[in-house]
Design an enzyme around this catalytic site. Structure first.
Site, PDB file in Angstrom:
ATOM      1  N   CYS A   1       0.871  -1.165   0.000  1.00  0.00           N
ATOM      2  CA  CYS A   1       0.000   0.000   0.000  1.00  0.00           C
ATOM      3  C   CYS A   1       0.908   1.214   0.000  1.00  0.00           C
ATOM      4  O   CYS A   1       1.835   1.293   0.801  1.00  0.00           O
ATOM      5  CB  CYS A   1      -0.905   0.007   1.232  1.00  0.00           C
ATOM      6  SG  CYS A   1      -1.905   1.504   1.340  1.00  0.00           S
TER       7      CYS A   1
ATOM      8  N   ASN B   1       0.490  -8.652  -0.931  1.00  0.00           N
ATOM      9  CA  ASN B   1      -0.620  -9.422  -0.383  1.00  0.00           C
ATOM     10  C   ASN B   1      -0.223 -10.893  -0.410  1.00  0.00           C
ATOM     11  O   ASN B   1       0.654 -11.293  -1.165  1.00  0.00           O
ATOM     12  CB  ASN B   1      -1.846  -9.272  -1.293  1.00  0.00           C
ATOM     13  CG  ASN B   1      -2.399  -7.883  -1.268  1.00  0.00           C
ATOM     14  OD1 ASN B   1      -1.797  -6.968  -1.811  1.00  0.00           O
ATOM     15  ND2 ASN B   1      -3.535  -7.712  -0.640  1.00  0.00           N
TER      16      ASN B   1
HETATM   17  P1  HMG Z   1      -7.752  15.015  -1.140  1.00  0.00           P
HETATM   18  O1  HMG Z   1      -6.475  15.487  -1.733  1.00  0.00           O
HETATM   19  O2  HMG Z   1      -7.824  14.909   0.333  1.00  0.00           O
HETATM   20  O3  HMG Z   1      -8.931  15.951  -1.450  1.00  0.00           O
HETATM   21  O4  HMG Z   1      -8.124  13.626  -1.822  1.00  0.00           O
HETATM   22  P2  HMG Z   1      -9.669  16.626  -2.615  1.00  0.00           P
HETATM   23  O5  HMG Z   1     -11.015  15.980  -2.654  1.00  0.00           O
HETATM   24  O6  HMG Z   1      -9.571  18.081  -2.339  1.00  0.00           O
HETATM   25  O7  HMG Z   1      -8.924  16.293  -3.985  1.00  0.00           O
HETATM   26  C1  HMG Z   1      -7.636  16.714  -4.347  1.00  0.00           C
HETATM   27  C2  HMG Z   1      -7.432  16.545  -5.839  1.00  0.00           C
HETATM   28  O8  HMG Z   1      -7.779  15.216  -6.238  1.00  0.00           O
HETATM   29  C3  HMG Z   1      -8.341  17.460  -6.637  1.00  0.00           C
HETATM   30  O9  HMG Z   1      -7.621  17.757  -7.845  1.00  0.00           O
HETATM   31  C4  HMG Z   1      -9.515  16.585  -6.977  1.00  0.00           C
HETATM   32  O10 HMG Z   1     -10.170  16.988  -8.140  1.00  0.00           O
HETATM   33  C5  HMG Z   1      -8.848  15.253  -7.180  1.00  0.00           C
HETATM   34  P3  HMG Z   1      -6.899  19.174  -8.040  1.00  0.00           P
HETATM   35  O11 HMG Z   1      -7.980  20.197  -7.880  1.00  0.00           O
HETATM   36  O12 HMG Z   1      -5.848  19.283  -6.951  1.00  0.00           O
HETATM   37  O13 HMG Z   1      -6.314  19.092  -9.424  1.00  0.00           O
HETATM   38  N1  HMG Z   1      -9.745  14.105  -6.893  1.00  0.00           N
HETATM   39  C6  HMG Z   1      -9.862  13.028  -7.683  1.00  0.00           C
HETATM   40  N2  HMG Z   1      -9.293  12.712  -8.851  1.00  0.00           N
HETATM   41  C7  HMG Z   1      -9.638  11.530  -9.397  1.00  0.00           C
HETATM   42  N3  HMG Z   1     -10.492  10.667  -8.818  1.00  0.00           N
HETATM   43  C8  HMG Z   1     -11.083  10.956  -7.641  1.00  0.00           C
HETATM   44  C9  HMG Z   1     -10.764  12.197  -7.032  1.00  0.00           C
HETATM   45  N4  HMG Z   1     -11.158  12.782  -5.879  1.00  0.00           N
HETATM   46  C10 HMG Z   1     -10.524  13.951  -5.813  1.00  0.00           C
HETATM   47  N5  HMG Z   1     -11.898  10.095  -7.072  1.00  0.00           N
HETATM   48  C11 HMG Z   1      -8.828  11.340  -1.957  1.00  0.00           C
HETATM   49  C12 HMG Z   1      -8.988  12.666  -1.247  1.00  0.00           C
HETATM   50  C13 HMG Z   1      -9.605  10.288  -1.212  1.00  0.00           C
HETATM   51  C14 HMG Z   1      -9.342  11.491  -3.387  1.00  0.00           C
HETATM   52  C15 HMG Z   1      -7.319  10.981  -1.977  1.00  0.00           C
HETATM   53  O14 HMG Z   1      -6.852  10.947  -0.667  1.00  0.00           O
HETATM   54  C16 HMG Z   1      -7.036   9.680  -2.670  1.00  0.00           C
HETATM   55  O15 HMG Z   1      -7.283   9.499  -3.850  1.00  0.00           O
HETATM   56  N6  HMG Z   1      -6.444   8.748  -1.961  1.00  0.00           N
HETATM   57  C17 HMG Z   1      -6.091   7.467  -2.547  1.00  0.00           C
HETATM   58  C18 HMG Z   1      -5.881   6.481  -1.506  1.00  0.00           C
HETATM   59  C19 HMG Z   1      -5.614   5.119  -2.098  1.00  0.00           C
HETATM   60  O16 HMG Z   1      -5.996   4.779  -3.211  1.00  0.00           O
HETATM   61  N7  HMG Z   1      -4.914   4.300  -1.306  1.00  0.00           N
HETATM   62  C20 HMG Z   1      -4.596   2.987  -1.671  1.00  0.00           C
HETATM   63  C21 HMG Z   1      -5.785   2.074  -1.625  1.00  0.00           C
HETATM   64  S1  HMG Z   1      -6.256   1.570   0.026  1.00  0.00           S
HETATM   65  C22 HMG Z   1      -5.385   0.130   0.310  1.00  0.00           C
HETATM   66  O17 HMG Z   1      -4.547  -0.226  -0.449  1.00  0.00           O
HETATM   67  C23 HMG Z   1      -5.758  -0.707   1.495  1.00  0.00           C
HETATM   68  C24 HMG Z   1      -6.586  -1.931   1.121  1.00  0.00           C
HETATM   69  O18 HMG Z   1      -5.909  -2.727   0.180  1.00  0.00           O
HETATM   70  C25 HMG Z   1      -6.884  -2.764   2.347  1.00  0.00           C
HETATM   71  C26 HMG Z   1      -5.659  -3.099   3.173  1.00  0.00           C
HETATM   72  O19 HMG Z   1      -4.636  -3.540   2.660  1.00  0.00           O
HETATM   73  O20 HMG Z   1      -5.783  -2.927   4.382  1.00  0.00           O
HETATM   74  C27 HMG Z   1      -7.925  -1.508   0.514  1.00  0.00           C
HETATM   75 MG    MG Z   2      -4.239  -4.211   0.719  1.00  0.00          MG
END
Ligand code: HMG
Ligand code: MG
Length: 299
Positions: free
Chosen positions: A240, A249
């Site tokens: 991650c 994983n």
């Molecule tokens: P943010 O920066 O807090 O807030 O993002 P925001 O809503 O103000 O957005 C910032 C920028 O992102 C803006 O663009 C938005 O338009 C854009 P800018 O104006 O700066 O050009 N934006 C998006 N763009 C594309 N798609 C979207 C989107 N939303 C906003 N959906 C946010 C908040 C949640 C979007 C951000 O924190 C994020 O994308 N995080 C990604 C986290 C992630 O993917 N992590 C990995 C997966 S989780 C994992 O792996 C764990 C898991 O496997 C289970 C485990 O292992 O335990 C599931």
């Molecule tokens: Mg995971």
């Protein structure tokens, strides 16, 4: 508790695996991987994420991947959607099932999705409403269920709270993730025991990372707790981006080998799976993380 007779494997390699790769991987290679996984008999493949490309650049091409995969009847092709924008993008890409993700630890929630646990749960409510409207099902993830890279120990009661909230808002299943792979078998059993007082066992899944070499033991411990759904990643790809040091994983090939040995049905073909793993490892130019695939290639 008797072992389940059938286990549903949720293949997260194209998402949880590839999201962590720094080198660019072409849409064509991602599509080839997804199609090889469905051909191996997997019934659920998490294809990508509709998240901010600034946060997770590797998932930027997810809509193209969805457009090009060959959808095999009966297979669910899922995607992560952290907010309404992500949900709408997923919907536009023809996604029929999304996953939302919350954390069991505050610090991880902040680093991973830039908000508190409570705020993240509130952010999911409009996604749940929109999903209901469009007939899209929603799976929930809880991260850091057996330890947090920033906070250390995580209490099972905290996991139970987040899992219950996700289930209550309409997630049909909640996957409990040992994101940093520090959990051991006893802690895994205890965690499922506590969480299952809030969410039925048949609505829970296990998601184990192998950072400390405990993932297979934790899968078995979960089976003993009556858990019959596991997330796993082809060739053990993954990690991650917001959990430093989180390794891959648990490998799908290895979980399947265990389940085959226990006589548990999955509908997945081991040889085809190993071939799919070999193909993506060739693309990445790296050896497989699956012990079973390694052993087979040495034969
Ligand atoms: P943010 O920066 O807090 O807030 O993002 P925001 O809503 O103000 O957005 C910032 C920028 O992102 C803006 O663009 C938005 O338009 C854009 P800018 O104006 O700066 O050009 N934006 C998006 N763009 C594309 N798609 C979207 C989107 N939303 C906003 N959906 C946010 C908040 C949640 C979007 C951000 O924190 C994020 O994308 N995080 C990604 C986290 C992630 O993917 N992590 C990995 C997966 S989780 C994992 O792996 C764990 C898991 O496997 C289970 C485990 O292992 O335990 C599931
Ligand atoms: Mg995971």
């Amino acid at each position: 508790m008797p072992l389940p007779s059938f286990v549903r494997l949720i293949e997260v390699g194209p998402r949880d695996g590839l999201q962590n790769e720094a080198q660019p991987i072409s849409v064509a290679d991602k599509v080839r991987l997804v199609d090889a996984l469905s051909a191996a008999g997997l019934g659920y493949i998490e294809v990508g994420s509709f998240v901010s490309p600034k946060w997770v650049p590797q998932m930027a091409g997810s809509a193209e991947v969805f457009a090009q995969i060959q959808r095999k009847p009966g297979v669910t092709y899922g995607a992560l959607a952290p907010n309404l924008r992500g949900f709408e993008d997923a919907l536009a890409a023809g996604v029929k099932e999304v996953a939302v993700f919350a954390a069991a630890s505050e610090a991880f929630s902040q680093r991973n999705i830039n908000c508190s646990i409570q705020d993240s749960l509130e952010r999911f409510v409009p996604i749940m409403d929109a999903a209901r409207q469009h007939g899209v099902s929603v799976r929930g993830y809880v991260s850091c269920v057996l330890g947090c890279p920033y906070e250390g120990d995580v209490k099972p009661e905290q996991v139970a709270w987040v899992a219950r909230e996700l289930y209550a808002m309409g997630c049909y299943e909640v996957s409990l993730g040992d994101t940093i792979g520090t959990g051991t078998a006893g802690a895994t059993r205890k965690m499922f025991e506590v969480v299952s007082a809030q969410v039925p066992r048949d609505k829970l899944a296990g998601h184990f990372h192998d950072t400390y070499g405990q993932a297979m033991a934790n899968v078995y411990a979960s089976l003993l707790e009556g858990i019959a759904v596991f997330d796993s990643s082809i060739a053990g790809l993954g990690g991650c981006p917001y959990a430093k040091g989180a390794s891959g994983n648990v490998a799908t090939e290895d979980v399947l080998y265990l389940l085959n040995g226990l006589g548990i049905e999955t509908g997945v073909d081991l040889d085809a799976l190993i071939a799919a793993g070999r193909q993506i490892c060739d693309v990445l130019g790296r050896p497989t993380g699956s012990r079973v695939a390694k052993a087979r290639s040495a034969q």
